[in-house]
Design a protein around this motif. Structure first.
Motif, PDB file in Angstrom:
ATOM      1  N   SER A 187      37.174   7.566   1.543  1.00 36.30           N
ATOM      2  CA  SER A 187      38.635   7.624   1.530  1.00 36.30           C
ATOM      3  C   SER A 187      39.199   6.333   0.968  1.00 36.30           C
ATOM      4  N   TYR A 188      40.332   6.456   0.270  1.00 39.63           N
ATOM      5  CA  TYR A 188      41.013   5.320  -0.336  1.00 39.63           C
ATOM      6  C   TYR A 188      42.515   5.482  -0.112  1.00 39.63           C
ATOM      7  N   ARG A 189      43.174   4.399   0.304  1.00 44.10           N
ATOM      8  CA  ARG A 189      44.630   4.421   0.365  1.00 44.10           C
ATOM      9  C   ARG A 189      45.163   4.425  -1.061  1.00 44.10           C
ATOM     10  N   ALA A 190      46.173   5.239  -1.300  1.00 40.80           N
ATOM     11  CA  ALA A 190      46.690   5.373  -2.658  1.00 40.80           C
ATOM     12  C   ALA A 190      48.200   5.517  -2.616  1.00 40.80           C
ATOM     13  N   ALA A 191      48.859   4.865  -3.571  1.00 40.04           N
ATOM     14  CA  ALA A 191      50.316   4.952  -3.659  1.00 40.04           C
ATOM     15  C   ALA A 191      50.726   4.671  -5.098  1.00 40.04           C
ATOM     16  N   GLY A 192      51.935   5.078  -5.433  1.00 40.08           N
ATOM     17  CA  GLY A 192      52.494   4.767  -6.739  1.00 40.08           C
ATOM     18  C   GLY A 192      51.835   5.512  -7.883  1.00 40.08           C
ATOM     19  N   ARG A 193      51.811   4.850  -9.044  1.00 41.33           N
ATOM     20  CA  ARG A 193      51.321   5.485 -10.268  1.00 41.33           C
ATOM     21  C   ARG A 193      49.840   5.827 -10.186  1.00 41.33           C
ATOM     22  N   ASP A 194      49.059   4.946  -9.561  1.00 39.91           N
ATOM     23  CA  ASP A 194      47.626   5.232  -9.442  1.00 39.91           C
ATOM     24  C   ASP A 194      47.378   6.452  -8.557  1.00 39.91           C
ATOM     25  N   ALA A 195      48.183   6.616  -7.506  1.00 38.34           N
ATOM     26  CA  ALA A 195      48.029   7.788  -6.646  1.00 38.34           C
ATOM     27  C   ALA A 195      48.314   9.066  -7.428  1.00 38.34           C
ATOM     28  N   THR A 196      49.360   9.038  -8.256  1.00 36.44           N
ATOM     29  CA  THR A 196      49.679  10.203  -9.094  1.00 36.44           C
ATOM     30  C   THR A 196      48.528  10.522 -10.035  1.00 36.44           C
ATOM     31  N   LEU A 197      47.926   9.488 -10.590  1.00 35.05           N
ATOM     32  CA  LEU A 197      46.804   9.669 -11.514  1.00 35.05           C
ATOM     33  C   LEU A 197      45.605  10.293 -10.800  1.00 35.05           C
ATOM     34  N   MET A 198      45.272   9.775  -9.628  1.00 31.84           N
ATOM     35  CA  MET A 198      44.116  10.282  -8.896  1.00 31.84           C
ATOM     36  C   MET A 198      44.345  11.712  -8.412  1.00 31.84           C
ATOM     37  N   ARG A 199      45.563  12.027  -8.041  1.00 31.03           N
ATOM     38  CA  ARG A 199      45.857  13.402  -7.627  1.00 31.03           C
ATOM     39  C   ARG A 199      45.716  14.363  -8.802  1.00 31.03           C
ATOM     40  N   ARG A 200      46.115  13.904  -9.983  1.00 29.71           N
ATOM     41  CA  ARG A 200      45.938  14.747 -11.169  1.00 29.71           C
ATOM     42  C   ARG A 200      44.456  14.978 -11.441  1.00 29.71           C
ATOM     43  N   LEU A 201      43.659  13.937 -11.269  1.00 30.11           N
ATOM     44  CA  LEU A 201      42.214  14.089 -11.452  1.00 30.11           C
ATOM     45  C   LEU A 201      41.646  15.087 -10.450  1.00 30.11           C
ATOM     46  N   ALA A 202      42.088  15.019  -9.204  1.00 30.81           N
ATOM     47  CA  ALA A 202      41.591  15.945  -8.186  1.00 30.81           C
ATOM     48  C   ALA A 202      41.993  17.384  -8.500  1.00 30.81           C
ATOM     49  N   ASP A 203      43.207  17.582  -9.011  1.00 30.53           N
ATOM     50  CA  ASP A 203      43.699  18.936  -9.276  1.00 30.53           C
ATOM     51  C   ASP A 203      43.089  19.552 -10.530  1.00 30.53           C
ATOM     52  N   GLN A 204      43.072  18.803 -11.638  1.00 30.93           N
ATOM     53  CA  GLN A 204      42.591  19.392 -12.891  1.00 30.93           C
ATOM     54  C   GLN A 204      41.165  18.980 -13.236  1.00 30.93           C
TER      55      GLN A 204
END
Length: 211
Positions: free
Chosen positions: A156-173
């Motif tokens: 697990s990693y704490r995530a916020a801001g632009r990097d969090a958006t990027l990682m969520r996109r990686l998880a989804d697509q």
């Protein structure tokens, strides 16, 4: 299937897949030079989920530098030494409540549990130091997220801001293109590189990226 009587039959051609909702009995038969597979999606039972989460939360609570020990210095001699004292019940109850009191402990435990690879799954390390022009998750990698975290293969990693958006996109697509990586911070790029080194993801150029 001793008394199974089919109501419908389907013949699948190469590349076909038949989806059956839960609760539908079925019997697949391979005809000719082919094989038939039944793939199920496992969901956790409530008791199993509670057991796993409590174990993980307890392990995290046990990371304190100075462990808090049960003390009964004022306990007098008793006639029933096998009886569990009420003070110990209270100590145990307080320990459990404290473990669950940490705001994000349960969220971390759930995400780590849901993304933990099966014991039979392994990853092949990749060559370190590869230039990242794009990243795609390995097909065996499990990646999820919530409002505060990103989870991948039990970490697990704490995530916020632009990097969090990027990682969520990686998880989804499950892939990121060069334009995505151009917006990533140095820390995010370093993390992605470490995942590629571990075989959790693969570096490359991905033509799915649209202008």
């Amino acid at each position: 299937l001793a008394h199974f009587e089919p109501e419908q039959e389907f013949v699948l051609e190469p590349g076909d897949m038949l989806y059956l909702p839960p609760g539908y009995a079925h019997d697949g038969i391979a005809e000719g030079e082919c094989m038939t597979y039944s793939i199920g999606f496992r969901v956790p039972a409530r008791a199993e989920l509670a057991r796993e989460l409590l174990m993980r939360v307890a392990e995290e609570e046990g990371d304190d530098d100075v462990p808090v020990l049960y003390r009964d210095a004022g306990q007098e001699a008793v006639d029933q030494p096998a009886a569990i004292p009420e003070q110990l019940h209270e100590f145990a109850r307080d320990a459990l409540e404290r473990a669950l009191r940490e705001p994000l402990a349960l969220q971390r435990a759930l995400g780590e549990y849901l993304t933990e690879p099966k014991p039979s799954v392994w990853f092949e390390p990749q060559d370190a130091g590869v230039m990242l022009e794009g990243v795609a998750l390995d097909r065996r990698t499990r990646m999820m997220y919530d409002a505060q975290h990103v989870f991948i293969n039990g970490d697990s990693y704490r995530a916020a801001g632009r990097d969090a958006t990027l990682m969520r996109r990686l998880a989804d697509q499950r892939w990121l293109g060069s334009r995505d990586l151009a917006r990533a911070s140095d820390d995010a790029l370093e993390l992605l590189s470490s995942w590629c080194d571990a075989g959790w993801a693969h570096a490359g150029v991905y033509p799915q990226e649209t202008p």
